[in-house]
Enzyme design. Structure first.
Site, PDB file in Angstrom:
ATOM      1  CG  ASP A  79      -5.268  -8.083  -0.925  1.00  0.00           C
ATOM      2  OD1 ASP A  79      -4.077  -8.247  -0.600  1.00  0.00           O
ATOM      3  OD2 ASP A  79      -6.030  -7.312  -0.318  1.00  0.00           O
ATOM      4  CG  HIS A 117      -2.112  -0.925   1.021  1.00  0.00           C
ATOM      5  ND1 HIS A 117      -2.147  -2.174   1.580  1.00  0.00           N
ATOM      6  CD2 HIS A 117      -3.256  -0.806   0.305  1.00  0.00           C
ATOM      7  CE1 HIS A 117      -3.282  -2.778   1.236  1.00  0.00           C
ATOM      8  NE2 HIS A 117      -3.970  -1.964   0.474  1.00  0.00           N
ATOM      9  CD  GLU A 130     -10.028  -7.154  -1.769  1.00  0.00           C
ATOM     10  OE1 GLU A 130      -8.985  -6.506  -1.617  1.00  0.00           O
ATOM     11  OE2 GLU A 130     -10.993  -7.126  -0.963  1.00  0.00           O
ATOM     12  NE  ARG A 164      -6.352   1.893  -2.155  1.00  0.00           N
ATOM     13  CZ  ARG A 164      -5.847   2.431  -3.272  1.00  0.00           C
ATOM     14  NH1 ARG A 164      -5.711   3.754  -3.366  1.00  0.00           N
ATOM     15  NH2 ARG A 164      -5.483   1.675  -4.276  1.00  0.00           N
ATOM     16  CB  CYS A 196     -10.281  -1.038  -8.081  1.00  0.00           C
ATOM     17  SG  CYS A 196     -10.454  -2.265  -6.769  1.00  0.00           S
TER      18      CYS A 196
END
Length: 574
Positions: free
Chosen positions: A459, A194, A435, A301, A506
């Site tokens: 993920d 991230h 995910e 987010r 995404c």
């Protein structure tokens, strides 16, 4: 002496500037005895460090950018409060007088005593405040020992600066997001962590996994950071510097050319419209969304509202944030992902970090385990839904039971708002993130129950290939072109098409222009990415013809020979 370091380039571009070192690590302090004639001088040194730290914190508080996270002010106020407490500001001086020890040792001993007291507290929230004590003491110790501060308050922005750190968390990046650096480099980290994703969102050249950069580079060393090739050159000679200045200038020219595509219609050569959405973390990112000409926000987010603070954001605070984003988009859609904490995004409150946080209590699992927390967020999102085209996205769905419980929680939030007489969009769209392999293989069911799906490829790759996305020791195995990954993506896209429900990607694959044509050939029609990547992807779309891409993408999908993968991808992009 000039030398180069090689790591993982996580955000393209070239930066040239001077090193600014920062550290999060606890400082090991020496212990030594002082002659009594030096005690007065040592006490004065301790007082000076306290005053310097207070001035540092107050300077930061007085210069908080307008678009900085709202919680930053409260975070600094708490640290100033701890700094003024006699247990930190006065008790170490008693130890210096009585035991004739040095100031660093006295402060470190007092910190350990305070931490031990916090450990005895039953309340989890109050017990977690020990970390604030540690951070305040670390800051004073850095003032005493001459180490650089964690926050870059002494940066001279008259020259370009490059942040050098052992490791940066996503929470750190939110703080640094409002301070200008030309680039950053770290010893640890992976291309799809991230932290790396945030670097790309800031269009900041970045290199990670350098291993020993923090130990080899000194403050004010001249650095060249090549974020594409993953190279850092320390104290380059004039010829190397001149070459990279030319490359840097060419990069800027190419970037400026892309801006001409902002108003171009996003469609393939055969006229198929492609929707290009943006991923954001904070309200301040909306300007970049508009500058890129995105069709809306495909991923907000929301967890970044919860980081860098010692308390939970209230319903009203969350509502105001979601409302502000919805209104700023002027009717364009905003997809708000519910709280996705866990893995490498840990908040300083709540549950302890699991031994393997990527497989632990995270995302929707955490929300269902904390119904009060989840209800507060759902109410805030629903209230904001009347101010724009708001959609809810549930992260890391795996089982049908999770979906059933989530739907119940949403119904409960709606009922509570009705009882309170508060308005919301009764038909607010609800989507789920795909995910994990189990969710991809169950995509048909989820597509029937939900309004849309969004594939989180970061993920999905991690869980499909059993690779920690933040661990650079296995980063060479992290492969978005693995046949298993591509088949799961296509399976999900087809499930959505069969159910008549839109499916987007995404994850970072959506923002990689080398993979744009492949995803188009697999059937993707909605991309969501960091705003900085959008125009590069759009350029690929404008040059693509679906009739030619589909058979080539299917050939790559069926390929099991890794030696042919790069060749097939090159043909697809030629």
């Amino acid at each position: 002496m000039s030398f180069s370091l090689h790591g993982i380039g996580v955000s393209g571009g070239i930066a040239i500037g001077y090193a600014h070192l920062t550290s999060n690590a606890r400082i090991e302090v020496p212990q030594y005895m002082l002659d009594r004639k030096y005690i007065k001088e040592e006490l004065a040194r301790f007082d000076e460090a306290i005053l310097a730290t207070r001035a540092e914190l107050e300077t930061l508080r007085n210069h908080i950018p307008a678009n900085a996270p709202a919680e930053l002010s409260a975070f600094l106020d708490m640290h100033l409060m701890f700094l003024g407490d006699s247990m930190i500001a006065e008790e170490p001086k008693r130890l210096i007088r009585e035991t004739q020890c040095n100031a660093e040792w006295a402060l470190a001993q007092q910190m350990e005593a305070l931490v031990a007291r916090f450990e005895e507290i039953d309340d989890a929230y109050l017990r977690s405040r020990q970390e604030d004590v540690v951070q305040v003491v670390q800051r004073v110790l850095k003032a005493l020992t001459g180490h650089p501060s964690h926050l870059p308050l002494d940066v001279d922005f008259g020259v370009e600066r490059i942040l050098v750190a052992h490791e940066l968390s996503p929470a750190d990046m939110v703080l640094f997001k409002n301070v200008h650096f030309a680039a950053f480099i770290t010893d640890l980290g992976g291309a799809t962590s991230h932290t790396a994703i945030l670097a790309r969102s800031m269009a900041m050249p970045s290199v990670m996994a350098l291993h020993n950069a923090r130990g080899l580079i000194r403050d004010h060393d001249l650095l060249i950071v090549d974020g594409r090739d993953g190279v850092v050159i320390v104290n380059p000679d004039e010829s190397v510097l001149a070459e990279y200045r030319l490359r840097q200038n060419q990069w800027r020219i190419d970037t400026d050319k892309l801006k001409r595509l902002k108003t171009s219609k996003s469609s393939t050569l055969d006229g198929t419209p492609i929707e290009l959405m943006a991923n954001i973390e904070l309200l301040g990112d909306v300007d970049a969304v508009k500058a890129a000409g995105a069709h809306g926000v495909g991923l907000f987010r929301s967890e970044f509202l919860f980081l860098n603070r010692s308390d939970l954001p209230s319903e009203d605070e969350q509502y105001e944030s979601y409302k502000a984003v919805a209104e700023a988009l002027d009717g364009k859609p905003v997809t708000i992902r519910t709280l996705d904490l866990g893995a490498d995004k840990q908040a300083p409150w709540g549950h302890n970090v699991a031994d393997n946080p990527a497989l632990g209590l995270r995302a929707i699992r955490l929300c269902l385990a904390e119904p009060g927390l989840f209800q507060t967020q759902l109410r805030a999102i629903l209230r904001a839904s009347i101010h724009g085209q708001v959609r809810i996205l549930i992260p890391m769905l795996v089982s049908f039971m999770e979906l059933r419980q989530t739907l119940q929680r949403i119904d409960e939030a709606k009922d509570s708002l009705r009882r309170d007489g508060l308005k919301f969009d009764e038909g607010i769209p609800l989507g789920g993130m795909i995910e994990v392999p189990a969710a991809a293989l169950s995509a048909g069911f989820f597509a029937e129950q939900l309004d849309f799906l969004s594939i989180g490829t970061n993920d999905l790759i991690q869980y499909t290939l059993a690779i920690d996305r933040a661990d650079d020791s296995v980063s060479h195995l992290y492969d978005p072109l693995h046949p298993a990954v591509l088949n799961l993506i296509q399976y999900t896209l087809r499930a959505g098409a069969k159910a008549g429900k839109p499916v987007s990607v995404c994850g970072e694959m959506a923002g990689d222009p080398l993979l744009t044509r492949l995803l188009l050939g697999l059937g993707l029609r909605t991309f969501s990415m960091q705003p900085a990547s959008l125009l590069q992807v759009k350029q690929q779309i404008l040059k693509s013809h679906l009739e030619a891409l589909t058979p080539m993408a299917q050939r790559l999908l069926k390929n099991t020979d890794p030696d042919k993968t790069a060749l097939l991808l090159n043909r697809l992009n030629s």
